[in-house]
Write a protein that holds these residues in place. Structure first.
Motif, PDB file in Angstrom:
ATOM      1  N   TYR A  14     -34.112  11.462 -26.909  1.00  0.00           N
ATOM      2  CA  TYR A  14     -34.026  12.779 -26.834  1.00  0.00           C
ATOM      3  C   TYR A  14     -34.407  13.391 -28.335  1.00  0.00           C
ATOM      4  O   TYR A  14     -33.945  14.436 -28.695  1.00  0.00           O
ATOM      5  CB  TYR A  14     -32.521  13.318 -26.640  1.00  0.00           C
ATOM      6  CG  TYR A  14     -32.111  12.834 -25.449  1.00  0.00           C
ATOM      7  CD1 TYR A  14     -32.617  13.104 -24.028  1.00  0.00           C
ATOM      8  CD2 TYR A  14     -30.967  11.894 -25.304  1.00  0.00           C
ATOM      9  CE1 TYR A  14     -32.227  12.892 -22.837  1.00  0.00           C
ATOM     10  CE2 TYR A  14     -30.581  11.592 -23.921  1.00  0.00           C
ATOM     11  CZ  TYR A  14     -31.087  11.995 -22.732  1.00  0.00           C
ATOM     12  OH  TYR A  14     -30.791  11.701 -21.389  1.00  0.00           O
ATOM     13  N   SER A  15     -35.217  12.426 -28.920  1.00  0.00           N
ATOM     14  CA  SER A  15     -35.292  12.633 -30.404  1.00  0.00           C
ATOM     15  C   SER A  15     -35.958  13.983 -30.742  1.00  0.00           C
ATOM     16  O   SER A  15     -35.895  14.688 -31.597  1.00  0.00           O
ATOM     17  CB  SER A  15     -36.152  11.729 -31.121  1.00  0.00           C
ATOM     18  OG  SER A  15     -37.498  11.060 -30.459  1.00  0.00           O
ATOM     19  N   ARG A  30     -23.753  18.526 -25.697  1.00  0.00           N
ATOM     20  CA  ARG A  30     -23.462  19.723 -24.724  1.00  0.00           C
ATOM     21  C   ARG A  30     -24.226  19.394 -23.577  1.00  0.00           C
ATOM     22  O   ARG A  30     -23.713  19.501 -22.299  1.00  0.00           O
ATOM     23  CB  ARG A  30     -23.539  21.122 -25.398  1.00  0.00           C
ATOM     24  CG  ARG A  30     -22.449  21.449 -26.317  1.00  0.00           C
ATOM     25  CD  ARG A  30     -22.381  22.791 -26.769  1.00  0.00           C
ATOM     26  NE  ARG A  30     -23.387  23.135 -27.549  1.00  0.00           N
ATOM     27  CZ  ARG A  30     -23.290  23.137 -28.898  1.00  0.00           C
ATOM     28  NH1 ARG A  30     -22.108  22.671 -29.478  1.00  0.00           N
ATOM     29  NH2 ARG A  30     -24.374  23.694 -29.692  1.00  0.00           N
ATOM     30  N   LEU A  31     -25.624  19.213 -23.513  1.00  0.00           N
ATOM     31  CA  LEU A  31     -26.505  18.976 -22.547  1.00  0.00           C
ATOM     32  C   LEU A  31     -26.170  17.853 -21.636  1.00  0.00           C
ATOM     33  O   LEU A  31     -25.850  17.607 -20.631  1.00  0.00           O
ATOM     34  CB  LEU A  31     -27.687  18.650 -22.778  1.00  0.00           C
ATOM     35  CG  LEU A  31     -28.661  19.889 -23.487  1.00  0.00           C
ATOM     36  CD1 LEU A  31     -30.108  19.302 -24.082  1.00  0.00           C
ATOM     37  CD2 LEU A  31     -29.029  20.771 -22.089  1.00  0.00           C
ATOM     38  N   LEU A  32     -25.727  16.535 -22.291  1.00  0.00           N
ATOM     39  CA  LEU A  32     -25.292  15.198 -21.929  1.00  0.00           C
ATOM     40  C   LEU A  32     -23.826  15.457 -21.190  1.00  0.00           C
ATOM     41  O   LEU A  32     -23.844  14.754 -20.024  1.00  0.00           O
ATOM     42  CB  LEU A  32     -24.964  14.392 -22.946  1.00  0.00           C
ATOM     43  CG  LEU A  32     -26.344  13.619 -23.338  1.00  0.00           C
ATOM     44  CD1 LEU A  32     -26.298  12.864 -24.621  1.00  0.00           C
ATOM     45  CD2 LEU A  32     -27.293  13.164 -22.428  1.00  0.00           C
ATOM     46  N   ALA A  55     -34.477  16.701 -20.303  1.00  0.00           N
ATOM     47  CA  ALA A  55     -33.762  17.139 -21.305  1.00  0.00           C
ATOM     48  C   ALA A  55     -32.447  16.564 -21.507  1.00  0.00           C
ATOM     49  O   ALA A  55     -31.759  16.493 -22.419  1.00  0.00           O
ATOM     50  CB  ALA A  55     -33.639  18.633 -21.269  1.00  0.00           C
ATOM     51  N   GLY A  56     -31.838  15.785 -20.496  1.00  0.00           N
ATOM     52  CA  GLY A  56     -30.791  15.123 -20.767  1.00  0.00           C
ATOM     53  C   GLY A  56     -29.392  15.919 -20.086  1.00  0.00           C
ATOM     54  O   GLY A  56     -28.398  15.319 -20.547  1.00  0.00           O
ATOM     55  N   VAL A  57     -29.688  16.789 -19.144  1.00  0.00           N
ATOM     56  CA  VAL A  57     -28.577  17.367 -18.394  1.00  0.00           C
ATOM     57  C   VAL A  57     -27.603  16.068 -18.040  1.00  0.00           C
ATOM     58  O   VAL A  57     -28.248  15.310 -17.339  1.00  0.00           O
ATOM     59  CB  VAL A  57     -28.718  18.273 -17.464  1.00  0.00           C
ATOM     60  CG1 VAL A  57     -27.636  18.664 -16.412  1.00  0.00           C
ATOM     61  CG2 VAL A  57     -29.246  19.554 -18.408  1.00  0.00           C
TER      62      VAL A  57
END
Length: 254
Positions: A14-15, A30-32, A55-57
């Motif tokens: 996610y860098s 918050r996404l994770l 995006a990492g949801v």
């Protein structure tokens, strides 16, 4: 901050988002930790699900009652020719987890009835309407109004598309029914009218962006605004939306 920041693989994954000041580690966290409901795994839902997984949801719940058809492949990019005849949600689940194995996926094989909508909307942080008919869109909007959950709505047909965000957790925000009244049975669909594949990709990608903005707090979501896309001229137009005090769905939402 969760201990994911001690995982080098996740930090590297996610860098490119984390380096944005508007997102940073806090927004990525918050996404994770977020849960997103996507209804429809067709032309719009495909890029939405793929970008949100990337995006990492943390968890995606995907719902669709259709199977993959040959006519879908030119625009529904989450499915391949090898998936023809399979339920769309199962095809989509496989690719989502191939993109990001850290993204949890709940696949609902079928269209949600009123009770199902109420349950899954209440469980989500953001709801994405990626369907193609007014009856379903009205039902999703109604569930989001009751649960006071943000709704990201998109539509595309021919070479045209539109997108808006309804902050139904905000009593001053319009809802989908403030924009559209009941529509007759002669509504247009991609199956009847046609659509150019990249147009749904453009709108679906914008829907994913709006979800990320809502969850992270980055930027200004399309609340109270309707963004129209004319693919034939590659032009965008912005319309302002106001809450309808006589709206049959949200007029008593205070």
């Amino acid at each position: 901050m969760s201990d994911w920041t001690e995982d080098d693989e996740l930090l590297l994954r996610y860098s490119r988002q984390i380096m944005l000041p508007a997102i940073d580690l806090a927004g990525q966290s918050r996404l994770l930790e977020s849960r997103v409901l996507i209804i429809g795994m067709g032309g719009l839902g495909s890029p939405v699900a793929m970008y949100l997984a990337g995006a990492g949801v943390g968890h995606l719940t995907i719902a669709d009652g259709d199977i993959v058809d040959l006519t879908n492949i030119h625009r529904q990019i989450i499915h391949s020719t090898a998936d023809i005849g399979r339920p769309k949600v199962l095809s989509a689940q496989e690719l989502i987890q191939a993109i990001n194995p850290h993204c949890g996926v709940s696949a609902i094989e079928g269209w949600l009835d009123a009770d199902g909508l109420a349950h899954h909307v209440a469980d989500a942080d953001v709801v994405v309407d990626a369907t193609d008919n007014f009856a379903t869109r009205f039902a999703i909007n109604a569930a989001c109004v009751v649960a006071r959950k943000p709704l990201v709505s998109g539509a595309a047909i021919r070479m045209e598309g539109q997108i808006s965000v309804y902050r139904l957790d905000d009593p001053d925000s319009p809802c989908y029914r403030c924009l559209y009244s009941d529509v007759g049975a002669d509504e247009e669909t991609c199956a009847r009218t046609g659509v150019v594949g990249p147009v749904v990709g453009v709108i679906g990608a914008m829907q994913a962006l709006e979800v990320i903005k809502l969850i992270t707090g980055a930027g200004e979501p399309l609340v109270g605004r309707l963004l129209l896309f004319d693919g034939s001229r590659s032009e965008w137009q912005m319309l302002r939306l106001k809450r309808d005090p006589a709206c049959p769905q949200c007029s008593g939402r205070r």
